[in-house]
Design a protein around this motif. Structure first.
Motif, PDB file in Angstrom:
ATOM      1  N   ALA A 122       0.820  -1.219   0.000  1.00  0.00           N
ATOM      2  CA  ALA A 122       0.000   0.000   0.000  1.00  0.00           C
ATOM      3  C   ALA A 122       0.850   1.264   0.000  1.00  0.00           C
ATOM      4  O   ALA A 122       0.484   2.260  -0.633  1.00  0.00           O
ATOM      5  CB  ALA A 122      -0.930   0.000   1.209  1.00  0.00           C
ATOM      6  N   ILE A 123       1.963   1.241   0.715  1.00  0.00           N
ATOM      7  CA  ILE A 123       2.779   2.459   0.788  1.00  0.00           C
ATOM      8  C   ILE A 123       3.682   2.602  -0.444  1.00  0.00           C
ATOM      9  O   ILE A 123       4.265   3.662  -0.664  1.00  0.00           O
ATOM     10  CB  ILE A 123       3.638   2.476   2.080  1.00  0.00           C
ATOM     11  CG1 ILE A 123       4.605   1.314   2.120  1.00  0.00           C
ATOM     12  CG2 ILE A 123       2.747   2.494   3.296  1.00  0.00           C
ATOM     13  CD1 ILE A 123       5.496   1.285   3.353  1.00  0.00           C
ATOM     14  N   ARG A 124       3.778   1.534  -1.247  1.00  0.00           N
ATOM     15  CA  ARG A 124       4.531   1.607  -2.506  1.00  0.00           C
ATOM     16  C   ARG A 124       3.664   1.076  -3.642  1.00  0.00           C
ATOM     17  O   ARG A 124       3.991   0.061  -4.274  1.00  0.00           O
ATOM     18  CB  ARG A 124       5.819   0.796  -2.397  1.00  0.00           C
ATOM     19  CG  ARG A 124       6.780   1.308  -1.333  1.00  0.00           C
ATOM     20  CD  ARG A 124       8.009   0.447  -1.248  1.00  0.00           C
ATOM     21  NE  ARG A 124       8.911   0.886  -0.198  1.00  0.00           N
ATOM     22  CZ  ARG A 124      10.054   0.264   0.130  1.00  0.00           C
ATOM     23  NH1 ARG A 124      10.406  -0.830  -0.536  1.00  0.00           N
ATOM     24  NH2 ARG A 124      10.807   0.712   1.105  1.00  0.00           N
ATOM     25  N   PRO A 125       2.556   1.730  -3.910  1.00  0.00           N
ATOM     26  CA  PRO A 125       1.637   1.211  -4.931  1.00  0.00           C
ATOM     27  C   PRO A 125       2.221   1.317  -6.336  1.00  0.00           C
ATOM     28  O   PRO A 125       2.986   2.232  -6.646  1.00  0.00           O
ATOM     29  CB  PRO A 125       0.400   2.099  -4.778  1.00  0.00           C
ATOM     30  CG  PRO A 125       0.925   3.378  -4.210  1.00  0.00           C
ATOM     31  CD  PRO A 125       2.080   2.996  -3.329  1.00  0.00           C
ATOM     32  N   TYR A 126       1.848   0.353  -7.176  1.00  0.00           N
ATOM     33  CA  TYR A 126       2.202   0.341  -8.595  1.00  0.00           C
ATOM     34  C   TYR A 126       3.715   0.318  -8.815  1.00  0.00           C
ATOM     35  O   TYR A 126       4.232   0.900  -9.766  1.00  0.00           O
ATOM     36  CB  TYR A 126       1.577   1.529  -9.328  1.00  0.00           C
ATOM     37  CG  TYR A 126       0.115   1.689  -8.999  1.00  0.00           C
ATOM     38  CD1 TYR A 126      -0.815   0.716  -9.367  1.00  0.00           C
ATOM     39  CD2 TYR A 126      -0.329   2.804  -8.282  1.00  0.00           C
ATOM     40  CE1 TYR A 126      -2.153   0.848  -9.036  1.00  0.00           C
ATOM     41  CE2 TYR A 126      -1.674   2.943  -7.957  1.00  0.00           C
ATOM     42  CZ  TYR A 126      -2.582   1.955  -8.335  1.00  0.00           C
ATOM     43  OH  TYR A 126      -3.897   2.094  -8.001  1.00  0.00           O
ATOM     44  N   GLY A 223       5.035  16.640  11.250  1.00  0.00           N
ATOM     45  CA  GLY A 223       6.423  16.208  11.383  1.00  0.00           C
ATOM     46  C   GLY A 223       6.608  14.795  11.889  1.00  0.00           C
ATOM     47  O   GLY A 223       7.743  14.391  12.168  1.00  0.00           O
ATOM     48  N   PHE A 224       5.512  14.027  12.024  1.00  0.00           N
ATOM     49  CA  PHE A 224       5.658  12.628  12.446  1.00  0.00           C
ATOM     50  C   PHE A 224       6.397  11.846  11.358  1.00  0.00           C
ATOM     51  O   PHE A 224       6.205  12.074  10.163  1.00  0.00           O
ATOM     52  CB  PHE A 224       4.290  11.987  12.690  1.00  0.00           C
ATOM     53  CG  PHE A 224       3.568  12.530  13.893  1.00  0.00           C
ATOM     54  CD1 PHE A 224       4.032  12.262  15.171  1.00  0.00           C
ATOM     55  CD2 PHE A 224       2.429  13.311  13.746  1.00  0.00           C
ATOM     56  CE1 PHE A 224       3.367  12.763  16.278  1.00  0.00           C
ATOM     57  CE2 PHE A 224       1.764  13.815  14.845  1.00  0.00           C
ATOM     58  CZ  PHE A 224       2.233  13.542  16.125  1.00  0.00           C
ATOM     59  N   ASP A 225       7.243  10.938  11.818  1.00  0.00           N
ATOM     60  CA  ASP A 225       7.948  10.111  10.838  1.00  0.00           C
ATOM     61  C   ASP A 225       6.968   9.143  10.170  1.00  0.00           C
ATOM     62  O   ASP A 225       5.892   8.855  10.698  1.00  0.00           O
ATOM     63  CB  ASP A 225       9.096   9.341  11.503  1.00  0.00           C
ATOM     64  CG  ASP A 225       8.603   8.402  12.583  1.00  0.00           C
ATOM     65  OD1 ASP A 225       8.391   7.217  12.291  1.00  0.00           O
ATOM     66  OD2 ASP A 225       8.410   8.863  13.736  1.00  0.00           O
ATOM     67  N   GLU A 226       7.350   8.647   9.006  1.00  0.00           N
ATOM     68  CA  GLU A 226       6.449   7.823   8.191  1.00  0.00           C
ATOM     69  C   GLU A 226       6.051   6.539   8.915  1.00  0.00           C
ATOM     70  O   GLU A 226       4.921   6.059   8.769  1.00  0.00           O
ATOM     71  CB  GLU A 226       7.119   7.485   6.854  1.00  0.00           C
ATOM     72  CG  GLU A 226       6.207   6.833   5.834  1.00  0.00           C
ATOM     73  CD  GLU A 226       5.105   7.765   5.363  1.00  0.00           C
ATOM     74  OE1 GLU A 226       4.126   7.265   4.766  1.00  0.00           O
ATOM     75  OE2 GLU A 226       5.222   8.992   5.582  1.00  0.00           O
ATOM     76  N   ARG A 227       6.945   5.990   9.702  1.00  0.00           N
ATOM     77  CA  ARG A 227       6.633   4.762  10.440  1.00  0.00           C
ATOM     78  C   ARG A 227       5.485   4.992  11.410  1.00  0.00           C
ATOM     79  O   ARG A 227       4.549   4.187  11.499  1.00  0.00           O
ATOM     80  CB  ARG A 227       7.882   4.289  11.188  1.00  0.00           C
ATOM     81  CG  ARG A 227       7.693   2.994  11.965  1.00  0.00           C
ATOM     82  CD  ARG A 227       8.935   2.709  12.795  1.00  0.00           C
ATOM     83  NE  ARG A 227       8.812   1.465  13.538  1.00  0.00           N
ATOM     84  CZ  ARG A 227       9.210   0.290  13.081  1.00  0.00           C
ATOM     85  NH1 ARG A 227       9.756   0.190  11.874  1.00  0.00           N
ATOM     86  NH2 ARG A 227       9.076  -0.804  13.805  1.00  0.00           N
ATOM     87  N   THR A 228       5.529   6.115  12.129  1.00  0.00           N
ATOM     88  CA  THR A 228       4.464   6.441  13.079  1.00  0.00           C
ATOM     89  C   THR A 228       3.156   6.726  12.361  1.00  0.00           C
ATOM     90  O   THR A 228       2.082   6.294  12.794  1.00  0.00           O
ATOM     91  CB  THR A 228       4.861   7.661  13.937  1.00  0.00           C
ATOM     92  OG1 THR A 228       6.080   7.368  14.631  1.00  0.00           O
ATOM     93  CG2 THR A 228       3.772   7.985  14.944  1.00  0.00           C
ATOM     94  N   VAL A 229       3.225   7.415  11.253  1.00  0.00           N
ATOM     95  CA  VAL A 229       2.018   7.745  10.490  1.00  0.00           C
ATOM     96  C   VAL A 229       1.334   6.474   9.990  1.00  0.00           C
ATOM     97  O   VAL A 229       0.116   6.321  10.101  1.00  0.00           O
ATOM     98  CB  VAL A 229       2.369   8.667   9.307  1.00  0.00           C
ATOM     99  CG1 VAL A 229       1.166   8.837   8.385  1.00  0.00           C
ATOM    100  CG2 VAL A 229       2.845  10.017   9.819  1.00  0.00           C
ATOM    101  N   VAL A 230       2.126   5.566   9.458  1.00  0.00           N
ATOM    102  CA  VAL A 230       1.545   4.355   8.861  1.00  0.00           C
ATOM    103  C   VAL A 230       1.039   3.396   9.931  1.00  0.00           C
ATOM    104  O   VAL A 230      -0.098   2.914   9.851  1.00  0.00           O
ATOM    105  CB  VAL A 230       2.588   3.663   7.953  1.00  0.00           C
ATOM    106  CG1 VAL A 230       2.062   2.308   7.483  1.00  0.00           C
ATOM    107  CG2 VAL A 230       2.917   4.541   6.760  1.00  0.00           C
ATOM    108  N   LEU A 231       1.864   3.117  10.937  1.00  0.00           N
ATOM    109  CA  LEU A 231       1.514   2.084  11.911  1.00  0.00           C
ATOM    110  C   LEU A 231       0.556   2.576  12.994  1.00  0.00           C
ATOM    111  O   LEU A 231      -0.334   1.833  13.413  1.00  0.00           O
ATOM    112  CB  LEU A 231       2.785   1.529  12.564  1.00  0.00           C
ATOM    113  CG  LEU A 231       3.772   0.825  11.622  1.00  0.00           C
ATOM    114  CD1 LEU A 231       4.962   0.297  12.401  1.00  0.00           C
ATOM    115  CD2 LEU A 231       3.081  -0.295  10.865  1.00  0.00           C
ATOM    116  N   LYS A 232       0.720   3.820  13.447  1.00  0.00           N
ATOM    117  CA  LYS A 232      -0.113   4.305  14.535  1.00  0.00           C
ATOM    118  C   LYS A 232      -1.407   4.928  14.038  1.00  0.00           C
ATOM    119  O   LYS A 232      -2.488   4.621  14.543  1.00  0.00           O
ATOM    120  CB  LYS A 232       0.664   5.321  15.385  1.00  0.00           C
ATOM    121  CG  LYS A 232      -0.117   5.808  16.597  1.00  0.00           C
ATOM    122  CD  LYS A 232       0.725   6.756  17.442  1.00  0.00           C
ATOM    123  CE  LYS A 232      -0.068   7.246  18.660  1.00  0.00           C
ATOM    124  NZ  LYS A 232       0.738   8.170  19.497  1.00  0.00           N
TER     125      LYS A 232
END
Length: 316
Positions: A122-126, A223-232
């Motif tokens: 999902a985070i790297r579509p196509y 400013g949240f890092d991508e890991r926090t945005v995706v997982l949390k």
């Protein structure tokens, strides 16, 4: 929440009774029966009639069902027609731990692989990764588990010799956790493939939709890092469809376990169901059907409860 759970359990009672009535009628309508296994010229007709009278097989179907349901309400599943005098509950309890172990490890494999693959897709579509995961998911959904099981036995069991070809443990060997895991890996993976493929697609679709929402863009702008945005922020809101699929996976695992256990000679209730179907062992078949129905009701109830746990906005 407690009142909701109680209402759902009370609603499940007539549903379970309806399922047992339909299952009982279908089994009785099937050609043949337990007595047909004794159709031998050397066996007297009087002996067959005595067999049917002993187990009540010559009574009207509604009488047989009434007696069966009455015994079930008392916690008595009856005795096997083929294995004379052996209680059905004892037969099930001897094999249920093996099936629960197989289902548990299969679910663990499913969630440990499917959800991360769905999120990455999902985070790297196509991209090449997304196309690879999508192709693998479609292939997993299209592959029959009995064929996959046979291919794995031929490749990894016979030709390479990495895993045993059947059974739950080495015969006459002392108990060993590694030995159990060694026998468990192939059947658990085969049982997990179809659900893993479907869960990967559901996770990808759900996460793609969630990651396009405004609150995700707001979280990134803060400013949240991508890991926090995706997982949390993303994964928790994208779990609702996944929980729905999880509720449907529990009963499907029992059906899949029947074929998988037969292919790998795994001593579980799925294999017991197939053996009982071929021998027309009605008490065992009805007990296993009733147990499967309980799994269906429990899976749906568990999914509804997890909805409220994941999303506090949902109230019952």
């Amino acid at each position: 929440m407690i009142s909701f759970i109680i209402r759902r359990i009370l609603m499940a009672i007539p549903l379970l009774i309806g399922i047992t009535m339909i299952s009982f009628a279908i089994m009785k309508a099937a050609p043949g029966g337990p007595a047909s296994l004794y159709m031998d010229p050397r066996i007297k007709h009087e002996d067959i009639e005595k067999f049917e009278e002993t187990y009540g097989l010559n009574e009207p179907i509604h009488v047989q069902y009434g007696k069966w349901l009455g015994n079930i309400l008392k916690g008595d599943f009856g005795t096997s027609l083929i294995r004379r005098g052996v209680p059905v509950s004892e037969m099930i309890m001897n094999r249920l731990p093996n099936t629960l172990l197989l289902m548990g490890v299969s679910l663990l494999i499913t969630f440990l692989l499917a959800i991360p693959l769905g999120i990455l897709s999902a985070i790297r579509p196509y991209t090449k990764l997304d196309y690879t995961v999508t192709a693998g998911s479609f292939l997993g959904m299209a592959t029959p588990n009995f064929w996959l099981g046979l291919m794995m036995i031929i490749l990894f069991g016979v030709q390479l010799g990495w895993f045993p070809t059947g059974g739950a443990a080495t015969l006459n060997a002392p108990f060993s956790i590694w030995d159990r895991l060694h026998h468990l890996i192939m059947p658990a993976f085969v049982l997990a493939v179809a659900d893993m493929a479907a869960l990967t697609r559901y996770t990808r679709a759900s996460m793609l939709e969630v990651l396009q929402q405004d609150y995700i863009r707001t979280a990134r702008s803060k400013g949240f890092d991508e890991r926090t945005v995706v997982l949390k922020h993303g994964l928790r809101n994208g779990m609702i469809p996944i929980i729905t699929l999880f509720g449907l996976m529990l009963p499907s695992l029992i059906g899949g376990a029947a074929i998988t256990e037969a292919v790998f000679s795994w001593p579980g209730i799925g294999r017991l169901f197939i053996e009982s179907a071929f021998s027309r062992d009605y008490p065992v078949l009805m007990a296993l059907t009733f147990l499967s129905s309980i799994f269906v009701v429990f899976g749906n109830l568990l999914a509804d409860i997890l909805y409220a746990v994941i999303d506090p906005r949902i109230e019952y």
